[in-house]
Scaffold this motif. Structure first.
Motif, short mmCIF file in Angstrom:
data_model
loop_
_atom_site.label_atom_id
_atom_site.label_comp_id
_atom_site.label_asym_id
_atom_site.label_seq_id
_atom_site.Cartn_x
_atom_site.Cartn_y
_atom_site.Cartn_z
N LEU A 111 0.80 -1.22 0.00
CA LEU A 111 0.00 0.00 0.00
C LEU A 111 0.84 1.28 0.00
CD1 LEU A 111 -2.64 -1.17 2.61
CD2 LEU A 111 -2.93 -1.01 0.14
N GLY A 112 2.16 1.14 0.07
CA GLY A 112 3.02 2.31 0.09
C GLY A 112 3.11 2.98 1.45
N LEU A 113 2.61 2.31 2.50
CA LEU A 113 2.69 2.87 3.85
C LEU A 113 4.08 2.69 4.45
CD1 LEU A 113 -0.76 1.63 5.19
CD2 LEU A 113 -0.19 3.89 4.30
N ASP A 114 4.78 1.66 4.02
CA ASP A 114 6.19 1.44 4.36
C ASP A 114 6.97 1.35 3.06
OD1 ASP A 114 5.85 1.46 7.08
OD2 ASP A 114 5.80 -0.73 7.29
N ALA A 115 8.13 1.96 3.02
CA ALA A 115 8.98 1.89 1.83
C ALA A 115 9.87 0.65 1.92
CB ALA A 115 9.84 3.14 1.71
N PRO A 116 9.97 -0.15 0.86
CA PRO A 116 10.87 -1.31 0.89
C PRO A 116 12.32 -0.87 1.08
CG PRO A 116 9.38 -1.40 -1.01
CD PRO A 116 9.25 -0.04 -0.43
#
Length: 306
Positions: free
Chosen positions: A48-53
């Motif tokens: 969801l883009g809430l955490d960046a890889p």
């Protein structure tokens, strides 16, 4: 479709997700399973883009979710069911979401009816029960009529009718050709809902297969045999090379089906009172596969005392 490639996430010196690859395909319900601390929530947050890889990529229908001009139209998600202002009504909460993504306000009434909250839509959401909050979270996930739906523990707090409703909803969304990705700790419910499973443990993919194949591979079925000639039948089956165990005055036999046991016993003129094929459950298979991946293990009172 959701596609992860060499997806990793570290927090300091801890690797939460370790270079995983998987694809969540449309047209089926994919279950996402793993023990606590396995990396499920972190993976969903990266989708969801809430955490960046830390490294690797994850895309939704070929694009990074953060680049979508109207994200609620591309993917709907239930991660925190109570991610709403407690003083705002359910209707106003959904109206705000619709306005933020250019969604017609008529969609608000549609999703309120879909989740069964239309009669209480004017009440402050902070007064909702846990189950009602879950329903509002699902309504928010579906407000944009998205092709991809991600649900994290969607039946938490729901009564049996609500659990059945979520199951039917997930399957209907998949039948419409959507990509449906569901995380849950309720194995019995996941066995009824998911067509495909992705299992994660200690940040790594342990299995990526159909639910049926997962159970067949990681749990053992057996035939339960009850008979007044238990000892004789046990000896016959053992001599034939089958694994036999006595449990609660019955034989548990692996490697042979009930019909073959019945034929064998009949040839020797012995009586049988029960021949039952006991199929292993999804929970059995899950516990077997993840036994070495459990990070938090409870102890019995006797183990603590020792």
């Amino acid at each position: 479709m959701i596609r992860a490639q060499a997806l990793s996430k570290t927090f300091g010196d801890k690797t939460a997700v370790d270079a995983i690859d998987f694809t969540v395909k449309p047209g089926r319900v994919t279950g996402f399973l793993g023990p606590n601390g396995a990396g499920k929530s972190t993976t969903m947050r990266m989708i969801l883009g809430l955490d960046a890889p830390t490294s690797g990529t994850v895309t939704v229908n070929g694009h990074r979710h953060l680049t979508s001009p109207a994200p609620l139209r591309s993917i709907g998600a239930l991660i925190d069911a109570h991610a709403f202002h407690p003083g705002r009504s359910a209707r106003d909460h959904l109206r705000w979401l619709a306005a933020s993504n250019g969604i017609p306000t008529t969609r608000v009434g549609e999703v309120l009816e879909l989740v069964g909250l239309e009669s209480v839509a004017g009440q402050r959401a902070g007064r909702y029960s846990l189950g009602m909050g879950q329903r509002l979270g699902i309504a928010a996930a579906l407000i944009g009529d998205p092709p991809v739906v991600v649900l994290d523990e969607p039946v938490n707090g729901l009564d049996p009718e609500g659990i059945r409703w979520v199951r039917a909803l997930a399957r209907r969304l998949a039948e419409e050709g959507r990509t449906v990705f569901v995380s849950s700790h309720l194995m019995s419910e996941m066995a009824l809902t998911a067509d495909h499973l992705i299992v994660i443990g200690r940040g790594q993919i342990l299995a990526d297969t159909s639910t049926e194949d997962f159970i067949a591979t990681h749990a053992v079925s057996y035939v339960r045999v009850k008979s007044p000639a238990r000892a004789e039948i046990g000896a016959l089956l053992t001599r034939a090379g089958h694994e036999v165990e006595v449990v609660d005055n019955a034989l548990h036999v692996q490697g042979i089906d009930p019909a073959a046991i019945g034929d064998l016993v009949h040839r020797h003129g012995l009586a049988v009172h029960e021949l039952t094929l006991v199929r292993s459950s999804l929970e059995d298979a899950f516990m077997t596969l993840t036994a070495d991946s459990v990070e938090y293990v409870s102890k019995t009172r006797e183990e603590v005392a020792a």
